[in-house]
Design an enzyme around this catalytic site. Structure first.
Site, PDB file in Angstrom:
ATOM      1  N   GLU A 299       0.775  -1.241   0.000  1.00  0.00           N
ATOM      2  CA  GLU A 299       0.000   0.000   0.000  1.00  0.00           C
ATOM      3  C   GLU A 299       0.811   1.298   0.000  1.00  0.00           C
ATOM      4  OE1 GLU A 299      -3.011  -0.181   3.098  1.00  0.00           O
ATOM      5  OE2 GLU A 299      -4.173  -1.645   1.969  1.00  0.00           O
TER       6      GLU A 299
ATOM      7  N   GLU B 244      -6.108  -8.033   0.199  1.00  0.00           N
ATOM      8  CA  GLU B 244      -6.798  -7.696   1.444  1.00  0.00           C
ATOM      9  C   GLU B 244      -8.263  -7.396   1.146  1.00  0.00           C
ATOM     10  OE1 GLU B 244      -5.128  -4.562   3.797  1.00  0.00           O
ATOM     11  OE2 GLU B 244      -3.043  -5.224   3.502  1.00  0.00           O
TER      12      GLU B 244
END
Length: 368
Positions: free
Chosen positions: A183, A288
């Site tokens: 991320e 995720e």
């Protein structure tokens, strides 16, 4: 073995080798700390005993056994750039501690790799926190700071950690993939990110051949179309694209009812998967996702208001809503090479706890 067979169905082992306060609030009791950096800096030498106890308790051999019994075949393990001990660049968030982080995480990771092998689980090792922090989130190691892309020594340290991970586990049967960076934020320039991913690929491939180990890169919160033509065969082999999908952070999502949440998962996210599979030229995973719809329980930073889709439902309706939302997401993410639920375990948030979701019947009890 390569990245394309069979489908990866797994969980993240979150807040184990990299702490997130909302997942393990008991560990932070009485502290001002908001993340692993400030946890270690605030506690100083006392951090070691507290954190090593957590490492030994939070995920055990029995957890790997439980996952395998339910037909899961993979785990994604987040770790911080300090995994090998004190050779990382200093950051002002460390205060007077030149090397605040507790040592010994690499031994825990060694053990995890062996447990994964024992139970036939494949491992994606995920550099979740880079020096200087790549996203400003607590999960990047330093909340409110996003400076990883501003210093050459931060970049170099991240690359060297990836190479050392590749070298250490190159022959480990459980190693399936190495993720370059979790991320990186949307405002890290795309060109900078791409050049980092290319350099990371080269470092990992020095030790891990393409026929054995995949290299994974995250979308950096931008459209997959920015990566069309990137890291393609034959020059680059066994590369996986990673995206994360949640519906609790954006105001439009927060204000949606459960039918809109399911429609987004089963419609928008299904269409996105079809487009990625058709256009990108790389296999993709949803690294995720969760059943989380309530921002309040995950956020140390959000202002609110904390409305969400389930707040006016009775227990039965919430149960049905969670099952429906789970199923619509699973069906979308099954279109990919695989998926990893975030996370295996939390202390107080069932919608983010895979084990709770299975035991409550929101997720299937068998993933074979």
């Amino acid at each position: 073995m390569n990245a394309t067979s069979p489908k990866l169905r797994g969980v993240n082992l979150g807040s184990w080798l990299l702490l997130e306060k909302w997942m393990v609030p008991s560990l932070f009791e009485g502290l001002e700390a908001t993340d692993e950096t400030t946890f270690c800096a605030e506690l100083g030498p006392a951090a070691a005993e507290r954190l090593r106890g957590h490492w030994n308790r939070w995920v055990t051999r029995e957890d790997f056994a439980w996952l395998a019994e339910r037909g899961l075949n993979a785990v994604r393990i987040p770790y911080g750039h300090w995994i090998f001990g004190p050779d990382y660049p200093w950051h002002r968030a460390y205060g007077e501690h030149r090397h605040p982080f507790v040592e010994g995480g690499i031994d825990v990771l060694d053990r995890a790799m062996d447990w994964a092998q024992e139970f036939g689980l494949r491992v994606m090792l995920d550099l979740h926190a880079a020096p200087g922090c790549q996203n400003g989130f607590d999960n990047g190691g330093i909340m409110g700071v996003c400076e990883w892309h501003t210093q050459p020594e931060y970049l170099e340290h991240a690359l060297s950690v990836l190479e050392r991970i590749a070298e250490r586990y190159r022959n480990h049967p459980a190693l399936h993939a190495i993720e370059c960076l979790n991320e990186p934020r949307w405002d890290v320039p795309t060109d900078y990110l791409k050049s980092f991913y290319l350099a990371a690929y080269e470092r990992i491939r020095r030790h891990c051949p393409a026929e054995r180990v995949a290299v994974v890169f995250h979308d950096g919160f931008r459209s997959f179309r920015e990566y069309v033509g990137f890291m393609q065969a034959p020059e680059y082999r066994n590369v996986i694209f990673d995206l994360h999908r949640y519906q609790c952070f954006d105001r439009r999502d927060i204000d949606s009812d459960i039918f809109a949440h399911m429609a987004k998962a089963g419609g928008e996210w299904r269409d996105e998967a079809d487009a990625i599979n058709a256009e990108l030229g790389l296999p993709a995973v949803c690294g995720e996702w969760s059943l989380g719809l309530d921002l309040r329980v995950v956020s140390l930073w959000a202002e609110g208001p904390f409305n969400h889709a389930l707040e006016h439902m009775d227990e039965f309706q919430q149960h049905v809503a969670n099952r429906g939302y789970a199923a619509s997401q699973l069906l979308a993410f099954e279109k990919y090479l695989g998926w990893f639920f975030w996370s295996y375990k939390t202390e107080t948030t069932p919608a983010w706890c895979f084990r709770d979701c299975v035991e409550r019947g929101w997720l299937p009890s068998d993933f074979r």
